[in-house]
Design a protein around this motif. Structure first.
Motif, PDB file in Angstrom:
ATOM      1  N   VAL A 158      51.858  19.060  12.269  1.00  0.00           N
ATOM      2  CA  VAL A 158      52.184  18.868  13.805  1.00  0.00           C
ATOM      3  C   VAL A 158      53.685  18.540  14.123  1.00  0.00           C
ATOM      4  O   VAL A 158      54.162  19.278  14.976  1.00  0.00           O
ATOM      5  N   VAL A 161      56.366  21.127  13.297  1.00  0.00           N
ATOM      6  CA  VAL A 161      56.415  22.247  14.023  1.00  0.00           C
ATOM      7  C   VAL A 161      56.976  22.070  15.583  1.00  0.00           C
ATOM      8  O   VAL A 161      57.692  22.755  16.071  1.00  0.00           O
ATOM      9  N   ARG A 162      56.452  20.729  16.009  1.00  0.00           N
ATOM     10  CA  ARG A 162      57.069  20.371  17.361  1.00  0.00           C
ATOM     11  C   ARG A 162      58.280  20.168  16.972  1.00  0.00           C
ATOM     12  O   ARG A 162      59.249  20.449  18.417  1.00  0.00           O
ATOM     13  N   ASP A 176      60.141  23.400  17.230  1.00  0.00           N
ATOM     14  CA  ASP A 176      60.310  24.208  18.598  1.00  0.00           C
ATOM     15  C   ASP A 176      61.634  23.700  19.407  1.00  0.00           C
ATOM     16  O   ASP A 176      62.059  24.728  20.178  1.00  0.00           O
ATOM     17  N   ASN A 212      69.756  28.464  23.194  1.00  0.00           N
ATOM     18  CA  ASN A 212      70.795  28.251  24.363  1.00  0.00           C
ATOM     19  C   ASN A 212      72.071  28.256  24.011  1.00  0.00           C
ATOM     20  O   ASN A 212      72.915  28.377  24.768  1.00  0.00           O
ATOM     21  N   MET A 254      44.824  22.697   6.494  1.00  0.00           N
ATOM     22  CA  MET A 254      46.100  22.913   6.849  1.00  0.00           C
ATOM     23  C   MET A 254      46.441  23.964   7.579  1.00  0.00           C
ATOM     24  O   MET A 254      45.818  24.820   7.484  1.00  0.00           O
ATOM     25  N   LEU A 255      47.450  23.592   8.523  1.00  0.00           N
ATOM     26  CA  LEU A 255      47.855  24.841   9.641  1.00  0.00           C
ATOM     27  C   LEU A 255      48.035  26.048   8.744  1.00  0.00           C
ATOM     28  O   LEU A 255      48.735  25.848   7.769  1.00  0.00           O
ATOM     29  N   SER A 314      49.169  30.711  12.717  1.00  0.00           N
ATOM     30  CA  SER A 314      49.145  29.817  13.809  1.00  0.00           C
ATOM     31  C   SER A 314      50.408  29.311  13.966  1.00  0.00           C
ATOM     32  O   SER A 314      50.936  29.203  15.221  1.00  0.00           O
ATOM     33  N   ILE A 354      52.740  30.209  17.361  1.00  0.00           N
ATOM     34  CA  ILE A 354      52.910  28.980  18.298  1.00  0.00           C
ATOM     35  C   ILE A 354      54.587  29.077  18.463  1.00  0.00           C
ATOM     36  O   ILE A 354      55.224  28.971  19.583  1.00  0.00           O
ATOM     37  N   LEU A 355      55.267  29.266  17.265  1.00  0.00           N
ATOM     38  CA  LEU A 355      56.802  29.072  17.605  1.00  0.00           C
ATOM     39  C   LEU A 355      57.512  30.351  18.199  1.00  0.00           C
ATOM     40  O   LEU A 355      58.548  30.433  18.421  1.00  0.00           O
ATOM     41  N   THR A 382      39.936  20.205  10.372  1.00  0.00           N
ATOM     42  CA  THR A 382      41.209  19.534  11.068  1.00  0.00           C
ATOM     43  C   THR A 382      42.222  20.347  11.506  1.00  0.00           C
ATOM     44  O   THR A 382      42.974  20.182  12.271  1.00  0.00           O
ATOM     45  N   SER A 383      42.561  21.665  10.771  1.00  0.00           N
ATOM     46  CA  SER A 383      43.600  22.424  11.024  1.00  0.00           C
ATOM     47  C   SER A 383      43.547  23.156  12.388  1.00  0.00           C
ATOM     48  O   SER A 383      44.473  23.133  13.139  1.00  0.00           O
ATOM     49  N   ALA A 403      44.486  20.183  14.876  1.00  0.00           N
ATOM     50  CA  ALA A 403      46.045  20.271  14.610  1.00  0.00           C
ATOM     51  C   ALA A 403      46.698  21.557  15.383  1.00  0.00           C
ATOM     52  O   ALA A 403      47.463  21.063  16.290  1.00  0.00           O
ATOM     53  N   GLU A 404      46.064  22.482  15.457  1.00  0.00           N
ATOM     54  CA  GLU A 404      46.673  23.667  16.356  1.00  0.00           C
ATOM     55  C   GLU A 404      46.436  23.366  17.867  1.00  0.00           C
ATOM     56  O   GLU A 404      47.388  23.455  18.396  1.00  0.00           O
ATOM     57  N   LEU A 409      48.826  20.799  18.984  1.00  0.00           N
ATOM     58  CA  LEU A 409      50.138  21.379  18.885  1.00  0.00           C
ATOM     59  C   LEU A 409      50.548  22.083  20.103  1.00  0.00           C
ATOM     60  O   LEU A 409      51.462  21.957  20.878  1.00  0.00           O
ATOM     61  N   ILE A 420      50.864  19.838  23.006  1.00  0.00           N
ATOM     62  CA  ILE A 420      52.230  19.078  23.012  1.00  0.00           C
ATOM     63  C   ILE A 420      53.290  20.140  23.327  1.00  0.00           C
ATOM     64  O   ILE A 420      54.274  19.585  24.222  1.00  0.00           O
ATOM     65  N   LEU A 421      53.296  21.232  22.913  1.00  0.00           N
ATOM     66  CA  LEU A 421      54.546  22.207  23.182  1.00  0.00           C
ATOM     67  C   LEU A 421      54.406  22.581  24.483  1.00  0.00           C
ATOM     68  O   LEU A 421      55.594  22.751  25.412  1.00  0.00           O
ATOM     69  N   ASP A 461      56.178  19.471  26.165  1.00  0.00           N
ATOM     70  CA  ASP A 461      57.794  19.706  25.702  1.00  0.00           C
ATOM     71  C   ASP A 461      58.652  20.464  26.088  1.00  0.00           C
ATOM     72  O   ASP A 461      59.711  20.178  26.936  1.00  0.00           O
ATOM     73  N   ARG A 462      58.034  21.879  26.601  1.00  0.00           N
ATOM     74  CA  ARG A 462      58.583  22.961  27.000  1.00  0.00           C
ATOM     75  C   ARG A 462      59.021  22.830  28.305  1.00  0.00           C
ATOM     76  O   ARG A 462      59.883  23.500  28.726  1.00  0.00           O
TER      77      ARG A 462
END
Lengths: 263, 82
Positions: free
Chosen positions: A146, A149-150, A153, A161, A184-185, A189, A193-194, B9-10, B13-14, B17, B20-21, B24-25
């Protein structure tokens, strides 16, 4: 005229330096002239990863301060004739950086090399700014967690920019077993997300620790390792080839974390 | 997908995330936020008589939702739209 690519992440410790060095070696093995530039001013590490710590005479700040010419600061790699290191200073801090001068230096280097890889420090402050300023493209390194990836981003937003739109993703320290067991991610995914194009996945590989201990790069020291295969593929994709992604499924009894590519 | 969510747990996490994003964004640096505010005020001001000093513009963040909230006291409705 070469391609200038910044290798960055936001998060620290995800593998930027190791990846910059090993990608530099793989690209040079394909016949390219490559400079890897350590932009972690004050905390140099690229020299150590490449085992060139005893060969550093001048560094990028010496060029910037007018104490030496660019050629005098470039260190040729021990094994790969087309690979050079431009070391960071170990005595300055990021506050001492003159970004305009760095941009000029890299611009001069660009014209005599095929690739300039800028190893960015962690963070989004002046060190990162100075690594990103000369770059036209970016490689974002994430580990499947997490925090990483945060941070990535945010960095992607900053790069966009600034007008750097050619941005690709590398997922590092990928563990097939954990991903399969949904602990694990997974890469899909992260890509989703990104919103970036994936250019490679590098698996967890104990050979990285060993080669780092010795100051060697996988392309020379452990060229059959699975991580090196990943570096080779990423280099070829950077060059424009369309290579299918490795299947990291262990063959037979996967012990000591040795994964083989499924044929 | 037959894996029980408790062991996955993945997926946790997803989900974390993604939330959170979004937050944040949506966080704009102060100058950008001022621009949003001015644009909103100008547009609403085309249709309604408003007192700019009384306008409240905030980004509301709750655990799973993010929203831009504007509270604009209206003094009167304009006859002609500018």
């Amino acid at each position: 005229m070469g391609r200038t690519i910044v290798v960055t992440a936001g998060k620290g410790g995800v593998g930027k330096t190791t990846i910059t060095a090993n990608l530099g070696a793989s690209l040079s093995k394909l016949g390219n002239k490559v400079v890897v530039v350590d932009m972690d001013i004050g905390l140099r590490n690229l020299d150590v990863v490449m085992g060139l710590e005893n060969r550093v005479v001048y560094n990028i700040m010496d060029i910037s301060d007018g104490k030496c010419k660019i050629n005098q600061a470039l260190v040729r790699d021990k094994h790969s004739p087309g690979l050079f290191l431009l070391p960071a200073s170990q005595i300055h801090t990021k506050d001492d950086i003159n970004i305009d001068k760095i941009v000029d230096i890299i611009s001069t280097i660009e014209s005599s090399f095929d690739y300039v890889l800028l190893d960015s420090p962690a963070g989004i402050e002046k060190g990162f700014e100075s690594a990103a300023a000369p770059a036209k493209e970016a490689l974002i390194i994430v580990t499947p967690d997490v925090s990483s990836v945060r941070d990535a981003d945010r960095v992607i937003g900053i790069l966009e920019n600034r007008g750097i739109l050619a941005i690709a993703l590398i997922v590092n320290r990928y563990d097939y077993g954990l991903v399969r067991r949904k602990k694990m991610l997974n890469t899909d995914s992260i890509v989703d997300i990104l919103g970036l194009d994936l250019i490679g996945m590098i698996p967890e590989d104990k050979m990285i620790i060993e080669s780092n201990n010795r100051g060697e790069l996988l392309a020379n020291y452990a060229n059959g390792s699975i991580a090196n295969k990943a570096f080779e593929n990423i280099s070829r994709r950077i060059e424009g080839e369309d290579i299918p992604f490795l299947n990291f499924k262990p063959q037979g009894k996967g012990f000591f974390g040795l994964f083989r590519r499924e044929e | 997908m037959s894996v029980s969510r408790i062991g996955s747990t993945s997926s946790i996490a997803e989900e974390r995330l993604k939330i959170i994003l979004v937050q944040d964004r949506s966080m704009l640096p102060p100058t950008k936020f001022e621009h949003v505010k001015e644009d909103v005020i100008d547009t609403i001001g085309n249709y309604f008589e408003i007192n700019k000093a009384d306008i409240l513009l905030i980004i509301q963040r709750e655990s799973k939702k993010t929203a831009l909230e504007a509270i604009v006291p209206i003094l009167s409705v304009k006859r002609k739209i500018r």
